[in-house]
Scaffold this motif. Structure first.
Motif, PDB file in Angstrom:
ATOM      1  N   GLY A  39       0.779  -1.234   0.000  1.00 14.52           N
ATOM      2  CA  GLY A  39       0.000   0.000   0.000  1.00 14.52           C
ATOM      3  C   GLY A  39       0.807   1.279   0.000  1.00 14.52           C
ATOM      4  N   TYR A  40       2.124   1.169  -0.085  1.00 15.82           N
ATOM      5  CA  TYR A  40       2.973   2.362  -0.122  1.00 15.82           C
ATOM      6  C   TYR A  40       3.207   2.783  -1.567  1.00 15.82           C
ATOM      7  N   ARG A  41       3.385   4.074  -1.760  1.00 18.99           N
ATOM      8  CA  ARG A  41       3.626   4.627  -3.092  1.00 18.99           C
ATOM      9  C   ARG A  41       4.887   5.482  -3.057  1.00 18.99           C
ATOM     10  N   PRO A  42       5.623   5.542  -4.173  1.00 22.36           N
ATOM     11  CA  PRO A  42       6.773   6.454  -4.195  1.00 22.36           C
ATOM     12  C   PRO A  42       6.299   7.887  -3.937  1.00 22.36           C
ATOM     13  N   ARG A  43       6.943   8.554  -2.999  1.00 28.63           N
ATOM     14  CA  ARG A  43       6.593   9.930  -2.650  1.00 28.63           C
ATOM     15  C   ARG A  43       7.540  10.907  -3.323  1.00 28.63           C
ATOM     16  N   ILE A  44       8.840  10.579  -3.269  1.00 26.44           N
ATOM     17  CA  ILE A  44       9.853  11.419  -3.918  1.00 26.44           C
ATOM     18  C   ILE A  44      11.085  10.563  -4.179  1.00 26.44           C
ATOM     19  N   ALA A  45      11.776  10.866  -5.259  1.00 30.48           N
ATOM     20  CA  ALA A  45      13.008  10.164  -5.605  1.00 30.48           C
ATOM     21  C   ALA A  45      14.033  11.197  -6.046  1.00 30.48           C
ATOM     22  N   PHE A  46      15.291  10.969  -5.683  1.00 31.59           N
ATOM     23  CA  PHE A  46      16.364  11.872  -6.087  1.00 31.59           C
ATOM     24  C   PHE A  46      17.704  11.163  -5.930  1.00 31.59           C
ATOM     25  N   THR A  47      18.751  11.821  -6.395  1.00 29.65           N
ATOM     26  CA  THR A  47      20.104  11.276  -6.382  1.00 29.65           C
ATOM     27  C   THR A  47      21.009  12.152  -5.532  1.00 29.65           C
ATOM     28  N   LYS A  48      21.930  11.493  -4.810  1.00 31.25           N
ATOM     29  CA  LYS A  48      22.940  12.195  -4.016  1.00 31.25           C
ATOM     30  C   LYS A  48      24.308  11.626  -4.384  1.00 31.25           C
ATOM     31  N   ASP A  49      25.308  12.488  -4.467  1.00 30.41           N
ATOM     32  CA  ASP A  49      26.686  12.057  -4.636  1.00 30.41           C
ATOM     33  C   ASP A  49      27.365  12.185  -3.279  1.00 30.41           C
ATOM     34  N   CYS A  50      27.974  11.099  -2.809  1.00 27.13           N
ATOM     35  CA  CYS A  50      28.490  11.052  -1.439  1.00 27.13           C
ATOM     36  C   CYS A  50      29.916  10.517  -1.379  1.00 27.13           C
ATOM     37  N   GLU A  51      30.656  11.068  -0.444  1.00 29.81           N
ATOM     38  CA  GLU A  51      31.980  10.565  -0.097  1.00 29.81           C
ATOM     39  C   GLU A  51      31.938  10.255   1.395  1.00 29.81           C
ATOM     40  N   ASN A  52      32.196   8.998   1.749  1.00 32.80           N
ATOM     41  CA  ASN A  52      32.095   8.543   3.138  1.00 32.80           C
ATOM     42  C   ASN A  52      33.470   8.376   3.768  1.00 32.80           C
ATOM     43  N   TYR A  53      33.582   8.825   5.021  1.00 30.24           N
ATOM     44  CA  TYR A  53      34.819   8.697   5.795  1.00 30.24           C
ATOM     45  C   TYR A  53      34.474   8.093   7.150  1.00 30.24           C
ATOM     46  N   THR A  54      35.216   7.080   7.551  1.00 25.75           N
ATOM     47  CA  THR A  54      35.010   6.443   8.845  1.00 25.75           C
ATOM     48  C   THR A  54      36.181   6.781   9.746  1.00 25.75           C
ATOM     49  N   PHE A  55      35.879   7.131  10.993  1.00 22.81           N
ATOM     50  CA  PHE A  55      36.935   7.438  11.954  1.00 22.81           C
ATOM     51  C   PHE A  55      36.416   7.155  13.357  1.00 22.81           C
ATOM     52  N   THR A  56      37.330   7.140  14.311  1.00 23.53           N
ATOM     53  CA  THR A  56      36.968   6.930  15.703  1.00 23.53           C
ATOM     54  C   THR A  56      37.294   8.190  16.483  1.00 23.53           C
ATOM     55  N   MET A  57      36.335   8.618  17.298  1.00 20.74           N
ATOM     56  CA  MET A  57      36.531   9.785  18.164  1.00 20.74           C
ATOM     57  C   MET A  57      35.741   9.548  19.431  1.00 20.74           C
ATOM     58  N   ALA A  58      36.319   9.905  20.569  1.00 22.45           N
ATOM     59  CA  ALA A  58      35.670   9.721  21.873  1.00 22.45           C
ATOM     60  C   ALA A  58      35.266   8.259  22.062  1.00 22.45           C
ATOM     61  N   GLY A  59      36.051   7.355  21.480  1.00 20.18           N
ATOM     62  CA  GLY A  59      35.766   5.933  21.609  1.00 20.18           C
ATOM     63  C   GLY A  59      34.614   5.444  20.757  1.00 20.18           C
ATOM     64  N   ARG A  60      34.119   6.282  19.861  1.00 20.99           N
ATOM     65  CA  ARG A  60      32.986   5.921  19.000  1.00 20.99           C
ATOM     66  C   ARG A  60      33.413   5.849  17.540  1.00 20.99           C
ATOM     67  N   GLN A  61      32.911   4.841  16.868  1.00 17.92           N
ATOM     68  CA  GLN A  61      33.047   4.766  15.418  1.00 17.92           C
ATOM     69  C   GLN A  61      32.070   5.787  14.835  1.00 17.92           C
ATOM     70  N   MET A  62      32.556   6.661  13.977  1.00 18.54           N
ATOM     71  CA  MET A  62      31.712   7.679  13.347  1.00 18.54           C
ATOM     72  C   MET A  62      31.858   7.606  11.837  1.00 18.54           C
ATOM     73  N   ILE A  63      30.812   8.008  11.169  1.00 23.08           N
ATOM     74  CA  ILE A  63      30.837   8.104   9.709  1.00 23.08           C
ATOM     75  C   ILE A  63      30.516   9.546   9.345  1.00 23.08           C
ATOM     76  N   ALA A  64      31.431  10.155   8.621  1.00 21.56           N
ATOM     77  CA  ALA A  64      31.213  11.498   8.084  1.00 21.56           C
ATOM     78  C   ALA A  64      30.961  11.334   6.591  1.00 21.56           C
ATOM     79  N   THR A  65      29.867  11.881   6.124  1.00 23.14           N
ATOM     80  CA  THR A  65      29.515  11.788   4.708  1.00 23.14           C
ATOM     81  C   THR A  65      29.399  13.184   4.132  1.00 23.14           C
ATOM     82  N   VAL A  66      30.195  13.460   3.114  1.00 27.15           N
ATOM     83  CA  VAL A  66      30.101  14.717   2.378  1.00 27.15           C
ATOM     84  C   VAL A  66      29.099  14.474   1.259  1.00 27.15           C
TER      85      VAL A  66
END
Length: 160
Positions: free
Chosen positions: A73-100
């Motif tokens: 019963g779901y219908r497409p509401r909106i569709a689009f494209t994103k260009d992303c660059e992902n970076y993984t790092f650890t800070m304060a003991g946490r794994q983090m992902i930064a995405t541009v």
């Protein structure tokens, strides 16, 4: 760099949107091929950051997944494209992902910063760690937004 092809679904009465939840089917295309991910985002748990709990799973057959979603019963509401660059790092003991992120339909370059939490009680500490990481990256409070890409893209399309 990877390209995300996102389709957001909702019921005809927009119940998900009205309750601040999202159902997304994403195809990620990069140098290593492509994969499909089904994501449900629950309502915002921190209005200041717009943070939402996410539940994701990799989908082997995108067309079959979309067929199931539509038959439920779901219908497409909106569709689009994103260009992303992902970076993984650890800070304060946490794994983090930064995405541009760059969305061709809207102006600007965006930075998303994410981490995982094991439970609701950990959320305040995780959000504080994310704010510290943003500050270390030189991102000030005046540069933050809670606007969703879906809203920004829809607004951009309406203006055209």
């Amino acid at each position: 760099m990877v390209r995300y092809h996102d389709v957001y679904f909702d019921q005809p009465d927009e119940l998900l949107t009205k309750s601040d939840r999202e159902l997304r089917l994403r195809t990620i295309v990069g140098d290593r091929g492509s994969k499909h991910v089904l994501t449900f985002k629950d309502a915002t748990v921190d209005p200041e950051t717009g943070s939402k709990p996410e539940h994701e799973t990799v989908i082997e057959d995108r067309d079959a997944a979309e067929s199931i979603i539509v038959r439920l019963g779901y219908r497409p509401r909106i569709a689009f494209t994103k260009d992303c660059e992902n970076y993984t790092f650890t800070m304060a003991g946490r794994q983090m992902i930064a995405t541009v992120v760059m969305v061709p339909e809207i102006d600007g370059v965006f930075l998303e910063l994410e981490t995982q939490v094991s439970g609701q009680d950990e959320l305040p500490h995780a959000l504080a760690d994310l704010r510290d990481a943003l500050a270390d990256l030189g991102v000030g409070d005046d540069q933050l937004t809670t606007e969703l890409y879906t809203t920004a893209v829809a607004d951009s399309r309406r203006r055209r």
